[in-house]
Design a protein around this motif. Structure first.
Motif, PDB file in Angstrom:
ATOM      1  N   HIS A  98       0.836  -1.190   0.000  1.00 12.62           N
ATOM      2  CA  HIS A  98       0.000   0.000   0.000  1.00 12.62           C
ATOM      3  C   HIS A  98       0.874   1.244   0.000  1.00 12.62           C
ATOM      4  N   HIS A 107      -1.242  -6.751  -5.839  1.00 12.32           N
ATOM      5  CA  HIS A 107      -2.629  -7.209  -5.741  1.00 12.32           C
ATOM      6  C   HIS A 107      -3.039  -8.043  -6.968  1.00 12.32           C
ATOM      7  N   HIS A 229      -9.860   3.233  -4.646  1.00  9.11           N
ATOM      8  CA  HIS A 229      -9.597   2.068  -3.788  1.00  9.11           C
ATOM      9  C   HIS A 229      -9.838   2.327  -2.296  1.00  9.11           C
ATOM     10  N   HIS A 233     -13.030   0.959   0.295  1.00 10.10           N
ATOM     11  CA  HIS A 233     -12.826   0.155   1.508  1.00 10.10           C
ATOM     12  C   HIS A 233     -13.609   0.727   2.688  1.00 10.10           C
ATOM     13  N   PHE A 261     -14.077  -8.130  -0.736  1.00  8.08           N
ATOM     14  CA  PHE A 261     -12.734  -7.580  -0.966  1.00  8.08           C
ATOM     15  C   PHE A 261     -12.244  -7.899  -2.376  1.00  8.08           C
ATOM     16  N   HIS A 265     -11.184  -5.531  -5.475  1.00 10.14           N
ATOM     17  CA  HIS A 265      -9.837  -5.501  -6.054  1.00 10.14           C
ATOM     18  C   HIS A 265      -9.828  -5.945  -7.504  1.00 10.14           C
ATOM     19  N   PHE A 450      -8.318   4.814   4.992  1.00  9.81           N
ATOM     20  CA  PHE A 450      -7.917   3.403   4.992  1.00  9.81           C
ATOM     21  C   PHE A 450      -6.398   3.297   5.236  1.00  9.81           C
TER      22      PHE A 450
HETATM   23 CU   LIG Z   1      -7.722  -3.042  -0.944  1.00 12.19          CU
END
Ligand SMILES: [Cu+2]
Length: 520
Positions: A98, A107, A229, A233, A261, A265, A450
Motif C-alpha cells: 500500500h 494485488h 480504492h 474500503h 474484498f 480488487h 484506509f
Molecule cells: Cu484493498
C-alpha cells in the motif's frame, strides 16, 4: 485467446442467478472450511494480505482489543488457532503493498492466486473449469453503485449459510446498507498519464503510486489507490453504530476476510488494465519491474493449490497480454480518456484561445519538482472532531503572485501553474472515516483514511508519520482568478468528516499546505 474472462458481478441482477457468484460462494465455502494453518484456507489468504492474529506482528492489538481476530462479530467464524509455523508466517503473511508503486502488481498476483485456489475448489465440486473471479464495478449504470445483492443474503438458494455474508460490514451510514456514493468516489484517476511521480513530497504521486521498497503501509497513496480504492474500503466496512468497532473492509489487517474484498480488487485491477489499454505505460525502472526482492527486501510469494510457491515480480504481471485472463470490458469512461483535452479546456477557460495541442500532453505532465513552491500553510496541527476543522492558510505574497501571473499569461507555450493542497501527517485510531475538504467553500475532494491506524503506529517501519493526502485544487484557484478573487492574504480550508467521529479516534491533521507547480 485467454482461457478466463472476468465478468461483471451485476450480471443477472447481482444475485445467485449469476452463476459466477454462486460458484464463488461455493468456492469460498470450501476455503472457509479449512483451518487457519492450511495454506489453501480462506483465513490464511486473508492473513497474506494482513492480519491481527499473530502476536509477533507490530500491529497485533493484544488478544482483548479490537481488531484482534478473536473479536470479529460472526459470521464469519474466524479461527485464530493453530497458527502456521513461524517460517511459514514469515514467508507469506502481511505482504500487502500500500502507498506504493507496487500496489497494482502485488494485488494482481494475489488475485490470480486466490482465483486459482477457488477454481480448483469449484472444479472439485463439479463446477466450470473456466470459472473466473467477477468484479464489482460500482461506477456502472443504474444501481450498480450498490453491493451486488448476493452478498447480503444470509443463505444460498439451497438454504445453507451463504459464505459471502458478513456481519461486520456497516456501510457509509453505519446501518448495514452497502453502497458507494458516486461522487465523491470517482474514476478521475484514469485521466492521469504518469504511473509514478517523484519520490519526494510532491503533488505527483501518479496513477500507480510512489516509488518505495516493500511497503505494507506508507505515507502517500497513488491516485488509483487513493480514489477509488481506499474510499471504497471505508464505505463498505464503515463503523459499527456503537463507534467502537468497525467493518472488516475498513482495515487492511481485516479486509481480505470479507469476500467482497476480492470483487473490489478485481475492479481495481480492471481499471489498471483499462488504463494500460488506453496507451498509458507502467514503469520501466528495474526497481519496479524486479520488485523489492531484487534490492534485498521481501519477495512477493503466494501458495498455489498444488502446495508449491509462486514467486513473482511486477514484470511477471505487467500486462494482461502475458497472463491467461481478460476482462469482458476494459473501456475507459469517455471523460477520462483524453487528459490532453483538459489542458485545452483550461486554457480556453482562462480566456486564452488555444488551438488543439498537437504536441500531445507532454507539457501538461511535466514532472519537475524543482518548480514546486510552497504558497501557504497552516500554523499548527488540526484535531478533527465530529464538527470538522477549519484552518486559515496565510499565503506567501510572492508565490501567490507567481500563480496569478501564470494564469494571466497562460498559453500553450506558457502553461499555467497547477496548485495542490496537502493534508500532511494525518494520524489517528480509525480507518473508516472519509474527510471532505473545501477551500473557500469550494469542494476540493474527499479522502479516505484506509490504513491510517497502522500508518500512525510509532514503532512502524515509517516511524508513525501517518498518511499524507494531495488534492489538486487547480480548478478552485482558476475559479478564484476568474472571479478576480485571487488577490488574497489567506485561504479558508475546511475539513468535514462523513459521520460523527468517535471520542477515542484522535484524528489529527499535522499540517495543511498549498503548493504551486510551475511549468517553466
Ligand atoms: Cu484493498
Amino acid at each position: 485467446m485467454s482461457s478466463y474472462t472476468r465478468s461483471n458481478a451485476w450480471n443477472n441482477g447481482g444475485t445467485f442467478d449469476n452463476s459466477d457468484l454462486l460458484w464463488y460462494a461455493k468456492g469460498v465455502g470450501v476455503m472457509q472450511s479449512r483451518a487457519l494453518d492450511d495454506q489453501n484456507s480462506w483465513w490464511f489468504f486473508a492473513a497474506i494480505h494482513g492480519e491481527y492474529v499473530n502476536p509477533n506482528t507490530p500491529w497485533f492489538p493484544g488478544p482483548t482489543a479490537f481488531p484482534a481476530w478473536t473479536l470479529i462479530p460472526a459470521p464469519p467464524q474466524v479461527p485464530t488457532t493453530p497458527l502456521p509455523a513461524q517460517s511459514v508466517l514469515d514467508l507469506y503473511w502481511d505482504q500487502c503493498q500500500h502507498q506504493s508503486w507496487y500496489f497494482p502488481p502485488w494485488h494482481r498476483g494475489y488475485l490470480l492466486t486466490l482465483e486459482a485456489q477457488l477454481r480448483a475448489a469449484i472444479v472439485d465440486l463439479g463446477g466450470p473449469s473456466t470459472w473466473a473471479l467477477p468484479y464489482w464495478n460500482y461506477f456502472g449504470p443504474d444501481n450498480q453503485f450498490e453491493m451486488p445483492p448476493a452478498f447480503a443474503q444470509t443463505t444460498l438458494p439451497d438454504g445453507t449459510p451463504n459464505p459471502l455474508f458478513v456481519t461486520a460490514r456497516y456501510g457509509p451510514r453505519s446501518d448495514g446498507n452497502i453502497f458507494i456514493p458516486i461522487p465523491p468516489v470517482a474514476q478521475a484517476c484514469l485521466g492521469n498519464d504518469l504511473y509514478t511521480g517523484s519520490n519526494v513530497i510532491t503533488p505527483r504521486p501518479g496513477f500507480g503510486g510512489p516509488n518505495t521498497g516493500f511497503s505494507p503501509q506508507g505515507e502517500i497513496s497513488g491516485n488509483l489507490e487513493s480514489n477509488p480504492h481506499n474510499q471504497v474500503h471505508g464505505r463498505i466496512g464503515g463503523e459499527a453504530p456503537d463507534g467502537q468497532t468497525w467493518g472488516l473492509m475498513s482495515d487492511p489487517g481485516l479486509a481480505a476476510l470479507d469476500p467482497i474484498f476480492y470483487l473490489h480488487h478485481c475492479n481495481i485491477d480492471r481499471m489498471w488494465a483499462a488504463w494500460n489499454e488506453n496507451g498509458n505505460s507502467n514503469p520501466n525502472d528495474p526497481n519496479w519491474l524486479n520488485g523489492p526482492a531484487a534490492i534485498g527486501e521481501r519477495e512477493f510469494v503466494m501458495p498455489m493449490p498444488d502446495g508449491s510457491s509462486w514467486v513473482y515480480t511486477p514484470a511477471d504481471v505487467n500486462s494482461l497480454s502475458q497472463l491467461d485472463y481478460t476482462y469482458d470490458d476494459v473501456s475507459l469512461p469517455a471523460r477520462a480518456a483524453q487528459p490532453s483535452r483538459a489542458v485545452t479546456n483550461r486554457l480556453a477557460r482562462l480566456r486564452r484561445a488555444a488551438p488543439p495541442t498537437p504536441t500531445g500532453t507532454a507539457g501538461a505532465n511535466m514532472d519537475n519538482e524543482a518548480n514546486l513552491e510552497l504558497v501557504g500553510a497552516s500554523s499548527g496541527a488540526l484535531p478533527i472532531k465530529s464538527s470538522g476543522a477549519r484552518a486559515t492558510l496565510k499565503l506567501e505574497p510572492v508565490a501567490r503572485n507567481r500563480v496569478s501571473a501564470s494564469l494571466r499569461n497562460a498559453s500553450n507555450a506558457e502553461l499555467p501553474d497547477h496548485v495542490y493542497l496537502q493534508l500532511e501527517n494525518v494520524r489517528g485510531n480509525r480507518d473508516s472515516y472519509q474527510l471532505r475538504v473545501s477551500v473557500n467553500e469550494q469542494d476540493a475532494g474527499t479522502v479516505g483514511l484506509f490504513g491510517l491506524r497502522r500508518a500512525s503506529v510509532k514503532d512502524a517501519a515509517h516511524g508513525g508519520a501517518g498518511l499524507t493526502f494531495i488534492l489538486d485544487i487547480t480548478d478552485i484557484v482558476d475559479n478564484l482568478f476568474l472571479d478576480n478573487a485571487l488577490d488574497l492574504d489567506s485561504l479558508d480550508v475546511r475539513i468535514v468528516p462523513n459521520q460523527a467521529v468517535a471520542d477515542d479516534a484522535e484524528i489529527t491533521v499535522g499540517k495543511v499546505s498549498v503548493y504551486r507547480q510551475g511549468h517553466q
